[in-house]
Design a protein around this motif. Structure first.
Motif, mmCIF file in Angstrom:
data_model
loop_
_atom_site.group_PDB
_atom_site.id
_atom_site.type_symbol
_atom_site.label_atom_id
_atom_site.label_comp_id
_atom_site.label_asym_id
_atom_site.label_seq_id
_atom_site.Cartn_x
_atom_site.Cartn_y
_atom_site.Cartn_z
ATOM 1 N N ILE A 151 -29.939 -124.034 14.593
ATOM 2 C CA ILE A 151 -31.254 -123.436 14.863
ATOM 3 C C ILE A 151 -32.293 -124.546 14.884
ATOM 4 O O ILE A 151 -32.362 -125.358 13.968
ATOM 5 C CB ILE A 151 -31.636 -122.392 13.790
ATOM 6 C CG1 ILE A 151 -30.669 -121.204 13.813
ATOM 7 C CG2 ILE A 151 -33.078 -121.898 14.015
ATOM 8 C CD1 ILE A 151 -30.925 -120.194 12.706
ATOM 9 N N TYR A 152 -33.092 -124.580 15.941
ATOM 10 C CA TYR A 152 -34.246 -125.473 16.016
ATOM 11 C C TYR A 152 -35.483 -124.595 16.011
ATOM 12 O O TYR A 152 -35.732 -123.858 16.963
ATOM 13 C CB TYR A 152 -34.210 -126.322 17.298
ATOM 14 C CG TYR A 152 -32.954 -127.144 17.468
ATOM 15 C CD1 TYR A 152 -32.242 -127.616 16.359
ATOM 16 C CD2 TYR A 152 -32.469 -127.457 18.725
ATOM 17 C CE1 TYR A 152 -31.098 -128.375 16.511
ATOM 18 C CE2 TYR A 152 -31.312 -128.213 18.886
ATOM 19 C CZ TYR A 152 -30.633 -128.663 17.777
ATOM 20 O OH TYR A 152 -29.481 -129.410 17.920
ATOM 21 N N THR A 153 -36.240 -124.658 14.931
ATOM 22 C CA THR A 153 -37.375 -123.755 14.762
ATOM 23 C C THR A 153 -38.609 -124.543 14.330
ATOM 24 O O THR A 153 -38.598 -125.773 14.299
ATOM 25 C CB THR A 153 -37.026 -122.642 13.752
ATOM 26 O OG1 THR A 153 -38.048 -121.630 13.749
ATOM 27 C CG2 THR A 153 -36.856 -123.199 12.345
ATOM 28 N N LYS A 175 -38.354 -128.366 20.146
ATOM 29 C CA LYS A 175 -37.205 -127.484 19.922
ATOM 30 C C LYS A 175 -36.316 -127.403 21.164
ATOM 31 O O LYS A 175 -35.105 -127.652 21.101
ATOM 32 C CB LYS A 175 -37.704 -126.098 19.505
ATOM 33 C CG LYS A 175 -38.462 -126.103 18.183
ATOM 34 C CD LYS A 175 -39.016 -124.737 17.823
ATOM 35 C CE LYS A 175 -40.197 -124.333 18.673
ATOM 36 N NZ LYS A 175 -41.395 -125.158 18.436
ATOM 37 N N THR A 176 -36.927 -127.053 22.272
ATOM 38 C CA THR A 176 -36.169 -126.980 23.525
ATOM 39 C C THR A 176 -35.692 -128.364 23.942
ATOM 40 O O THR A 176 -34.567 -128.538 24.413
ATOM 41 C CB THR A 176 -37.031 -126.362 24.635
ATOM 42 O OG1 THR A 176 -37.371 -125.013 24.274
ATOM 43 C CG2 THR A 176 -36.302 -126.349 25.976
ATOM 44 N N ALA A 218 -32.591 -129.209 22.130
ATOM 45 C CA ALA A 218 -31.456 -128.423 22.619
ATOM 46 C C ALA A 218 -30.929 -128.979 23.937
ATOM 47 O O ALA A 218 -29.712 -129.062 24.155
ATOM 48 C CB ALA A 218 -31.866 -126.961 22.787
ATOM 49 N N ILE A 245 -26.576 -122.259 24.563
ATOM 50 C CA ILE A 245 -27.934 -122.491 24.066
ATOM 51 C C ILE A 245 -28.814 -121.311 24.477
ATOM 52 O O ILE A 245 -28.967 -121.034 25.671
ATOM 53 C CB ILE A 245 -28.502 -123.810 24.631
ATOM 54 C CG1 ILE A 245 -27.666 -124.990 24.122
ATOM 55 C CG2 ILE A 245 -29.970 -123.979 24.229
ATOM 56 C CD1 ILE A 245 -28.056 -126.328 24.723
ATOM 57 N N ASP A 273 -32.342 -120.399 24.481
ATOM 58 C CA ASP A 273 -33.661 -121.003 24.345
ATOM 59 C C ASP A 273 -34.735 -119.928 24.142
ATOM 60 O O ASP A 273 -34.850 -119.004 24.945
ATOM 61 C CB ASP A 273 -33.969 -121.824 25.611
ATOM 62 C CG ASP A 273 -35.224 -122.659 25.477
ATOM 63 O OD1 ASP A 273 -35.551 -123.067 24.344
ATOM 64 O OD2 ASP A 273 -35.889 -122.904 26.507
ATOM 65 N N GLU A 274 -35.496 -120.042 23.062
ATOM 66 C CA GLU A 274 -36.588 -119.139 22.671
ATOM 67 C C GLU A 274 -36.114 -117.785 22.129
ATOM 68 O O GLU A 274 -36.926 -116.886 21.912
ATOM 69 C CB GLU A 274 -37.569 -118.901 23.829
ATOM 70 C CG GLU A 274 -38.296 -120.140 24.301
ATOM 71 C CD GLU A 274 -39.224 -120.753 23.235
ATOM 72 O OE1 GLU A 274 -39.424 -120.130 22.190
ATOM 73 O OE2 GLU A 274 -39.726 -121.861 23.475
ATOM 74 N N VAL A 302 -26.477 -122.608 19.825
ATOM 75 C CA VAL A 302 -27.759 -123.242 19.506
ATOM 76 C C VAL A 302 -28.876 -122.243 19.819
ATOM 77 O O VAL A 302 -28.963 -121.740 20.932
ATOM 78 C CB VAL A 302 -27.972 -124.534 20.318
ATOM 79 C CG1 VAL A 302 -29.315 -125.171 19.958
ATOM 80 C CG2 VAL A 302 -26.840 -125.518 20.069
ATOM 81 N N THR A 316 -33.076 -121.572 19.687
ATOM 82 C CA THR A 316 -34.363 -122.241 19.529
ATOM 83 C C THR A 316 -35.505 -121.223 19.497
ATOM 84 O O THR A 316 -35.362 -120.100 19.966
ATOM 85 C CB THR A 316 -34.639 -123.250 20.675
ATOM 86 O OG1 THR A 316 -35.087 -122.533 21.847
ATOM 87 C CG2 THR A 316 -33.405 -124.056 21.015
#
Length: 218
Positions: free
Chosen positions: A47-49, A55-56, A59, A147, A149-150, A179, A181
């Motif tokens: 998780i990229y938060t 973040k993106t 990823a 991934i 994304d968002e 993944v 984000t």
């Protein structure tokens, strides 16, 4: 009079030999790694938060790394319709790497759509259908890295259901890496992850009134 045709013929022969070497010798060696997929034995959840930039970007960097090692990668972008001018999407569509990118084809205005009940209902329905398809993709391992994304932001705004994302994680094939984000990852979501990175906004050009720049912010 014969010198020019002979000269041209010589250059044509040199070009043909060079092209033959490129196709028969150089390219097979350069792309040999793509013949053997680097199958992950066990995929994890990342998780990229956070409210910071990157973040993106992180990823997409991981996507390039995975593809460079022969993995098949799918990136699905939520709330970023195909009409949106996004540099990384254009780059991947050139087809130089084994990364497939798709986007939710529903109009969305970051500043207004959350207040529009009809827009919210439409996006909720579309996201639900997409996540069901992605769950099947993860279960059958059509891709090694997925991934979304968002999707974390979508969860935080109730545009996506936690159960739908959990199903993707729980039912995925053993070697599929996930993944996610987006801002505001919930405690429940974080507990399901193996790696969580929070991008923290310390300083940003937006604070000075500098608008988003093509090629850097989008």
């Amino acid at each position: 009079m014969l010198r020019k045709p002979i000269f041209n013929l010589l250059w044509l022969l040199i070009f043909a030999l060079t092209l033959h070497k490129l196709v028969i010798i150089v390219l097979p060696k350069r792309f040999k790694r793509y013949e053997l997929r680097n199958m992950l034995e066990k995929g994890l959840v990342q998780i990229y938060t956070g409210d910071g930039k990157g973040k993106t970007t992180a990823a997409f960097g991981l996507a390039l790394r995975a593809a460079g090692q022969g993995n098949k990668v799918l990136i699905y972008q939520f709330l970023k319709p195909p009409s949106l001018d996004i540099g990384e999407r254009f780059a991947l569509q050139l087809g130089a790497v084994r990364i497939r990118i798709e986007a939710l084809d529903v109009p969305w205005d970051v500043s207004k759509s959350l207040e529009d009940k009809q827009a919210v209902a439409t996006v909720q329905a579309e996201i639900s259908e997409v996540l069901k398809r992605i769950a099947q993709t993860a279960e059958k391992r059509f891709y090694d890295v997925l991934i979304l994304d968002e999707i974390v932001f979508c969860l935080s705004k109730n545009l996506a259901k936690f159960e739908d994302v959990k199903r993707i994680i729980d039912k995925r094939a053993t070697g599929v890496e996930i993944v996610l984000t987006g801002r505001n990852a919930s405690k429940e979501l974080i507990e399901m992850a193996d790696l969580v990175t929070e991008m923290k906004n310390i300083k940003h050009p937006f604070d000075k009134g500098i608008p988003a720049r093509r090629g850097i912010e989008f």
